[in-house]
Design an enzyme around this catalytic site. Structure first.
Site, short mmCIF file in Angstrom:
data_model
loop_
_atom_site.label_atom_id
_atom_site.label_comp_id
_atom_site.label_asym_id
_atom_site.label_seq_id
_atom_site.Cartn_x
_atom_site.Cartn_y
_atom_site.Cartn_z
N ASN A 12 0.87 -1.18 0.00
CA ASN A 12 0.00 0.00 0.00
C ASN A 12 0.91 1.23 0.00
OD1 ASN A 12 -1.81 2.03 0.53
ND2 ASN A 12 -2.35 1.32 2.59
N LYS A 14 0.12 4.24 -0.32
CA LYS A 14 -0.54 5.43 0.27
C LYS A 14 -0.28 6.65 -0.62
CE LYS A 14 -0.31 3.24 4.75
NZ LYS A 14 -0.25 3.38 6.19
N HIS A 98 -9.60 1.20 4.62
CA HIS A 98 -8.34 1.34 5.37
C HIS A 98 -8.59 2.27 6.57
CE1 HIS A 98 -4.29 2.56 6.42
NE2 HIS A 98 -3.90 1.45 5.83
N GLU A 100 -7.00 4.64 7.72
CA GLU A 100 -6.80 6.07 7.44
C GLU A 100 -8.02 6.66 6.74
OE1 GLU A 100 -3.01 5.53 5.54
OE2 GLU A 100 -2.19 4.96 7.49
N GLU A 170 -5.53 -4.92 10.49
CA GLU A 170 -4.51 -3.91 10.73
C GLU A 170 -4.81 -3.18 12.03
OE1 GLU A 170 -2.47 -2.69 6.82
OE2 GLU A 170 -4.26 -1.47 7.00
N GLY A 176 2.37 2.26 10.78
CA GLY A 176 3.32 3.36 10.63
C GLY A 176 4.00 3.75 11.93
N SER A 216 3.32 -2.13 10.32
CA SER A 216 4.77 -2.19 10.52
C SER A 216 5.38 -3.55 10.16
CB SER A 216 5.14 -1.78 11.95
OG SER A 216 4.70 -0.45 12.20
#
Ligand code: PGA
Length: 255
Positions: A12, A14, A98, A100, A170, A176, A216
């Site tokens: 991904n 992003k 996702h 985010e 996730e 991250g 991560s």
């Protein structure tokens, strides 16, 4: 590889990489992963890179994915793209829900469900993301939140549709941050998700659905995480932006 389900590792990207930068990365991956047949691999560049990177990877063993889409077929939805448009630029899969997007762009289980159905109708394979925040984990609500995400995002899907989907577990606190779930934490939630999927369909359907871990993932932890019985791949953010790291994750998972 003795797992029933073939591993699926997706990058991904992003909001990173211009077209030229993305093509450079894709060139390295196409070269270095050319012989990989025992793992399904995909990269998910930003929309702007899809056409050229997709054209470049077309016919290779690396599939192309998008990072989101809208559910409607066409019309007055400024700023959005639909499933047919993604198919048109070589996409085989699409990341949906996702964290985010849930956090910053108001995706909900309901909208993720609509997107998932629209993707399936267009024969685009959805990667549906689920996972709890740190606060939710610390207050003992991980299973509640994951159940809400899985059952809400996949509501109304039949068994033959569920098998086309990949779930990405996730934990938000691991994305991250450099913090990875322990193998035990990952396996526990993956097994829980598989049980939910069995409740929504049947155990043989649930046994066919791939559940990726994300948060991560790095070359150093890939082998252990992906060695867990219910971890069937990874959704990789930061480490997918560096060819060497992404290739090493795939090779370490295979070994
Ligand atoms: P990360 O991101 O690997 O950078 O933690 C994973 C993701 O958000 O899909």
């Amino acid at each position: 590889m003795d797992k029933a389900r073939k591993l699926f590792i997706a990058g991904n990207w992003k909001m990173n990489k211009t077209v030229a930068e993305g093509l450079d990365l894709a060139k390295d991956l196409k070269r270095d992963l050319a012989l990989v047949r025992d793992v399904d691999v995909a990269v998910c560049p930003p929309f702007t890179g899809l056409y050229q990177i997709g054209q470049f990877l077309d016919g290779s063993n690396i599939k192309l994915g998008a990072q989101d889409m809208y559910w409607d077929k066409f019309g007055a939805f400024t700023g959005e793209v639909n499933a047919a448009m993604l198919k048109d630029v070589f996409c085989a899969c699409v990341i949906l829900g996702h964290s985010e997007r849930r956090q910053f762009f108001h995706d909900t289980n309901e909208t993720v469900n609509k997107k998932t159905k629209a993707a399936l109708a267009a024969r685009l394979k959805p990667i549906v993301c689920v996972g709890e925040t740190l606060q939710e984990r610390e207050s003992g609500r991980t299973e509640l939140v994951v159940k809400d995400h899985v059952t809400g995002s996949l509501a109304g899907l039949k068994a033959e549709e569920l098998v086309e989907i990949t779930i990405a577990y996730e934990p938000v606190w691991a994305i991250g941050t450099g913090k990875t779930a322990t193998t035990r934490q990952a396996q526990e939630v993956h097994a829980f998700i598989r049980k939910l999927l069995a409740d929504m369909s049947d155990s043989s359907t649930a046994a066919r659905i791939r559940i990726q871990y994300g948060g991560s993932v790095k070359p150093a932890n890939a082998k252990e995480l992906l060695g867990q019985p219910d971890v069937d791949g990874a959704l990789v953010g930061g480490a997918s932006l560096v060819a060497r790291d992404f290739v090493d994750i795939i090779n370490n998972a295979r070994s």
